[in-house]
Design a protein around this motif. Structure first.
Motif, PDB file in Angstrom:
ATOM      1  N   VAL A  99       3.933   1.141  -0.113  1.00 54.22           N
ATOM      2  CA  VAL A  99       3.172   0.497  -1.193  1.00 54.22           C
ATOM      3  C   VAL A  99       3.561  -0.984  -1.303  1.00 54.22           C
ATOM      4  O   VAL A  99       2.698  -1.856  -1.467  1.00 54.22           O
ATOM      5  N   GLN A 100       4.873  -1.259  -1.150  1.00 53.28           N
ATOM      6  CA  GLN A 100       5.307  -2.665  -1.198  1.00 53.28           C
ATOM      7  C   GLN A 100       4.663  -3.470  -0.068  1.00 53.28           C
ATOM      8  O   GLN A 100       4.237  -4.614  -0.251  1.00 53.28           O
ATOM      9  N   ALA A 101       4.586  -2.864   1.115  1.00 57.64           N
ATOM     10  CA  ALA A 101       3.998  -3.565   2.266  1.00 57.64           C
ATOM     11  C   ALA A 101       2.530  -3.894   1.977  1.00 57.64           C
ATOM     12  O   ALA A 101       2.051  -4.981   2.315  1.00 57.64           O
ATOM     13  N   VAL A 102       1.828  -2.963   1.339  1.00 58.54           N
ATOM     14  CA  VAL A 102       0.417  -3.213   1.006  1.00 58.54           C
ATOM     15  C   VAL A 102       0.332  -4.300  -0.072  1.00 58.54           C
ATOM     16  O   VAL A 102      -0.517  -5.203   0.002  1.00 58.54           O
ATOM     17  N   GLN A 103       1.246  -4.234  -1.054  1.00 62.89           N
ATOM     18  CA  GLN A 103       1.222  -5.245  -2.126  1.00 62.89           C
ATOM     19  C   GLN A 103       1.460  -6.649  -1.561  1.00 62.89           C
ATOM     20  O   GLN A 103       0.854  -7.624  -1.994  1.00 62.89           O
ATOM     21  N   ILE A 104       2.345  -6.726  -0.563  1.00 64.25           N
ATOM     22  CA  ILE A 104       2.594  -8.035   0.072  1.00 64.25           C
ATOM     23  C   ILE A 104       1.294  -8.543   0.697  1.00 64.25           C
ATOM     24  O   ILE A 104       0.916  -9.705   0.546  1.00 64.25           O
ATOM     25  N   ALA A 105       0.578  -7.633   1.376  1.00 65.53           N
ATOM     26  CA  ALA A 105      -0.703  -8.029   1.999  1.00 65.53           C
ATOM     27  C   ALA A 105      -1.750  -8.389   0.944  1.00 65.53           C
ATOM     28  O   ALA A 105      -2.689  -9.131   1.223  1.00 65.53           O
TER      29      ALA A 105
END
Ligand code: MEV
Length: 438
Positions: A262-268
């Motif tokens: 989820v963090q990786a998606v939020q970064i994107a």
């Protein structure tokens, strides 16, 4: 220095090839042999490919791979993918398998509206133009009846036409903004034909409109063309499962994995440098299926990236969250696709791909393509947040390095055996091959 050439398109294929080979290659016979090596042995098939474009000299191969086990809305599909990048089909297959035991993918078409515009210059009283359009709007529909007849039989046609005042952007700039339903065809020819007729009607009706002055009657149509930006032609693809079900080989701690994902998606979502690469990974899946099914991947790319920037900042196409212990991952993208017309009835491998997909409607194809994009994104983020991307990528890239060094069969076996248990890097493979050959 090379010479310019005149009348090139009128030369025969053989003459074109000879010209190219002699003009640009130090060993023309080898260049010609290479081109001919890629010709199809069946003359009819070759002629078909020759005639897709102008100045064809040979075929440019891209592998057509298949990714099985895609469970979409409760039904299994094997997805065709035309792509040259080593790890894409493997990643799609792996992700399909992963989600097939966790409820599969769900996909929904949200809407299917296509858009086209007539861009024109009107120099005069805007209220008169508005009145003119309100009074003549019906004529735009009647004058396109011969074009829309067949489309209407299939349940499609022109949905609406509105007049837009764009003079805040450019002096005297207006447009007819039309919306269309094109059912199973992508609709480019249909839309452009309607628009060109709108442009004619606009000029003719304006020239006869009594309330217009002579200047106002003289409307200048700049161009009439469909838009590849289709923000009301949206498909959604999603996966979800209880967090503990995410557990598998590289996911030892599912909670930690889900949170990092989820963090990786939020970064994107917030950082454009990352969004672009994140979305590129989604496009790996989308373009491959779009190409294999004979659709226009440049149109799809342009429309999707514009959509990714619709709020004024380029952002992620996919989203993820954890809600009440459930991991949810989804994307929504605009996709204008066709399963009839265009290349779909012409290219033998496109026909093959569509038959393999059980002759989908355009809406079903939208769902399949969106799922391929989501699967690719899941695969990339899973690798990135666990092992890193290079492990899987280099394993697949090993073949390319082996081919680059023209390894023989015996060497291939030894190389593959060694790198089953060792980290693949370009230099490690080169060292290994050099040692073998010493
Ligand atoms: C490579 O083709 C695609 C990725 O870079 C996508 C991503 O970073 O999410 C792996």
């Amino acid at each position: 220095m090379n010479n310019a050439v005149t009348g090139f398109s009128k030369l025969s294929k053989e003459e074109k090839i000879n010209w190219i080979a002699n003009e640009y290659f130090s060993t023309p016979t080898e260049a010609i042999a290479l081109l001919k090596n890629y010709w199809n042995s069946d003359e009819k098939t070759q002629q078909l490919h020759d005639e897709f474009i102008e100045n064809t000299i040979t075929n440019f191969y891209i592998p057509l791979g298949i990714a099985p086990n895609f469970l979409i809305n409760g039904k299994y599909s094997t997805i065709p993918m035309a792509i040259e990048e080593s790890s894409v089909v493997a990643a799609a297959s792996k992700t399909a398998k992963f989600w097939s035991t966790r409820g599969g993918f769900k996909a929904t078409v949200i809407n299917t509206e296509k858009i086209g515009q007539v861009h024109f210059i009107y120099n005069g009283d805007v209220s008169k133009l508005n009145l003119f359009f309100a009074q003549t709007k019906a004529v735009f529909f009647t004058e396109t009846e011969s074009i829309t007849k067949n489309m209407q039989k299939r349940g499609g046609g022109i949905l609406d036409i509105v007049l837009n005042d764009k003079t805040d952007l450019l002096p005297n700039y207006f447009q007819l903004h039309a919306t269309f339903e094109t059912k199973d065809s992508m609709g480019a020819n249909f839309i452009n034909s309607c628009l060109e007729q709108f442009a004619k009607t606009l000029k003719e009706e304006a020239s006869l409109y009594e309330l217009f002055s002579e200047t106002e009657k003289d409307i200048h149509v700049v161009m009439s063309i469909l838009s590849n930006y289709v923000p009301n032609c949206i498909v959604r693809a999603e996966v979800s499962c209880p967090i503990e079900e995410l557990k598998e080989k590289h996911i030892h701690n599912p909670q930690e994995f889900a949170e990092k994902f989820v963090q990786a998606v939020q970064i994107a979502e917030v950082e454009p440098y990352r969004s672009v690469t994140h979305n590129k990974g989604i496009m790996n899946g989308i373009d491959a299926v779009v190409l294999a099914t004979g659709n226009d991947f440049r149109a799809v790319e342009a429309g999707i990236h514009a959509y990714a920037a619709r709020n004024g900042k380029y952002s992620s196409l996919s989203h993820a969250k954890i809600e009440n212990g459930i991991f949810k991952f989804w994307l929504e993208i605009p996709l204008a696709l066709g399963t009839i017309g265009g290349l779909t009835t012409l290219h033998p491998l496109v026909k093959f791909s569509l038959e393999m997909l059980k002759k989908p409607s355009a809406q079903e194809l939208m769902q399949i393509v969106a799922v391929a994009g989501l699967a690719q994104n899941f695969a990339a983020l899973r690798s990135l947040t666990t092992t890193g991307i290079q492990e899987g990528h280099m394993k697949m890239h090993l073949n390319n390095i082996i081919n680059q060094f023209e390894a023989n069969d015996k060497e291939r076996v030894l190389i593959r055996k060694h790198f089953k248990h060792n980290v693949v890097s370009h230099s490690a493979v080169v060292d290994f091959i050099e040692n073998l050959r010493k």
